[in-house]
Write an enzyme that holds these catalytic residues in place. Structure first.
Site, PDB file in Angstrom:
ATOM      1  N   SER A 188      57.375 -41.834  48.113  1.00 55.99           N
ATOM      2  CA  SER A 188      57.072 -43.200  47.811  1.00 55.99           C
ATOM      3  C   SER A 188      55.636 -43.424  47.559  1.00 55.99           C
ATOM      4  CB  SER A 188      57.738 -43.953  48.748  1.00 55.99           C
ATOM      5  OG  SER A 188      57.807 -45.464  48.535  1.00 55.99           O
ATOM      6  N   ASP A 282      68.082 -46.951  44.457  1.00 56.89           N
ATOM      7  CA  ASP A 282      66.636 -47.229  44.966  1.00 56.89           C
ATOM      8  C   ASP A 282      65.935 -47.706  43.659  1.00 56.89           C
ATOM      9  OD1 ASP A 282      63.847 -47.146  45.733  1.00 56.89           O
ATOM     10  OD2 ASP A 282      63.668 -44.767  45.891  1.00 56.89           O
ATOM     11  N   HIS A 312      66.454 -45.437  49.070  1.00 56.78           N
ATOM     12  CA  HIS A 312      65.034 -45.469  49.281  1.00 56.78           C
ATOM     13  C   HIS A 312      64.560 -44.896  50.939  1.00 56.78           C
ATOM     14  CE1 HIS A 312      60.623 -45.621  48.287  1.00 56.78           C
ATOM     15  NE2 HIS A 312      60.472 -46.109  49.292  1.00 56.78           N
TER      16      HIS A 312
END
Length: 349
Positions: A188, A282, A312
């Site tokens: 991320s 996601d 995610h």
């Protein structure tokens, strides 16, 4: 690095969640009512149940960062995977007061991965990423250096990343690892930090051997179709993305700055070989795919892993999600493949 002890209620939730994860998928499907995305992929049933539970929970983006940071800490204490002891787990002090933990699964190491955790540049820490770092070390055969960068506005995390890189390259030979076998990676926001660092290091005498990017943030300047499709995802919502950006970017820093949105860089050629993994449910899925495809188009050896059934943050769900465990293992093994020396390099060693 002392691990947080879960409370009684957290232990009960953990037991129930792990039991759910061990239930056969056919039975879970009877209760999960797992959604299907526009691409036709169906969410893993144990993840679908988790998303239902999270949808009714608190939202950290309703709070200031100090309070918000307590919420992922509680989740990590509840859901952290318990893994076998490793050959070495070592806390280290870096220049500037930074800290890191090095994980090695066995006596021999194939290289070193300098890893930056996720959390939108605002949340997260090494404690919460202890289990993911251990699993990456086990299945990649690499040392993993989990870095505790500052949760400060841009560009503090990027400066900390450079400090961590210089530290790792300097110390790697003492750990039995050539400086040429040091890679960068993260998930991320941490993946954003890793790939921006890789760009910054182009032209240096020692550059990363690879970049390992798990559902990366690559473009804050564009609203992608996956942002629309999964705007209300309990794992990461568009509202939460906006909260992260508001806290990360100070006035005067534009979203299309390549140090913020690496997709906006004019030239990606010459970057290290990349492993990019994305999740099918996601909001960051499409920018991760586009970044991987652009890397490949500009001559960077790139492997794209599409984990269609997941959301995610799945690297943190391995304690109860067999689908997340399998995806994390694939990611680690792909890193190992990219880092495997070719015959000429083996001969030199």
């Amino acid at each position: 690095m002392a691990a947080r002890t879960p409370s009684l209620s957290q232990r009960l939730i953990r037991c129930a969640t792990i039991l759910c994860g061990r239930t056969p998928a056919a039975i879970l499907n009877l209760f999960a009512d797992a959604p299907t995305n526009k691409a036709g992929s169906r969410m893993a049933p144990e993840i679908a149940l988790l998303m239902k539970a999270m949808a009714d929970g608190p939202d950290y983006s309703d709070h200031e960062p100090v309070r918000a940071r307590e919420m992922p800490d509680a989740d990590s204490a509840t859901f952290a995977e318990v893994l076998p002891p490793l050959y070495l787990v070592e806390d280290l002090e870096l220049p500037g007061g930074l800290a890191a933990t090095r994980y090695r699964a066995s006596a021999e190491s194939a290289g070193l991965l300098v890893y930056f955790h996720g959390g939108g540049f605002v949340l997260g820490n090494r404690t919460g990423y202890d289990a993911p770092a251990r699993r990456l070390a086990i299945h990649s055969g690499l040392d993993v250096l989990a870095v505790e960068y500052r949760e400060h506005p841009f560009p503090a995390p990027l400066e900390d990343a450079l400090t961590a890189w210089d530290f790792a390259v300097a110390l790697a030979p003492a750990w039995g690892i050539p400086a040429t076998r040091v890679a960068v990676g993260g998930d991320s926001a941490g993946a954003n930090i890793a790939t921006v660092l890789a760009s910054r290091l182009r032209g240096r005498a020692v550059v990363p051997a690879a970049q390992a990017l798990l559902y990366p943030v690559t473009d804050l300047s564009v609203f992608y179709d996956s942002h629309r499709e999964f705007s209300d995802s309990p794992a990461l919502s568009v509202k939460q993305i906006g909260w992260f950006v508001d806290h990360y970017l100070p006035p005067g820093i534009e979203r299309h700055d390549p140090r913020v949105s690496p997709m906006q860089a004019q030239d990606l050629s010459g970057l290290p070989p990349a492993v990019v993994a994305v999740a099918g449910f996601d909001p960051l899925r499409d920018e991760g795919i586009d970044y991987a495809e652009r890397l490949a188009a500009e001559g960077v050896p790139t492997r794209l892993l599409r984990e269609e059934k997941l959301v995610h943050g799945f690297i943190s769900f391995t304690a109860f999600s067999r689908t997340s465990r399998a995806a994390t293992v694939r990611f680690a093994e792909a890193i190992a493949e990219v880092m495997t020396p070719n015959p000429l390099e083996k001969a030199k060693r």
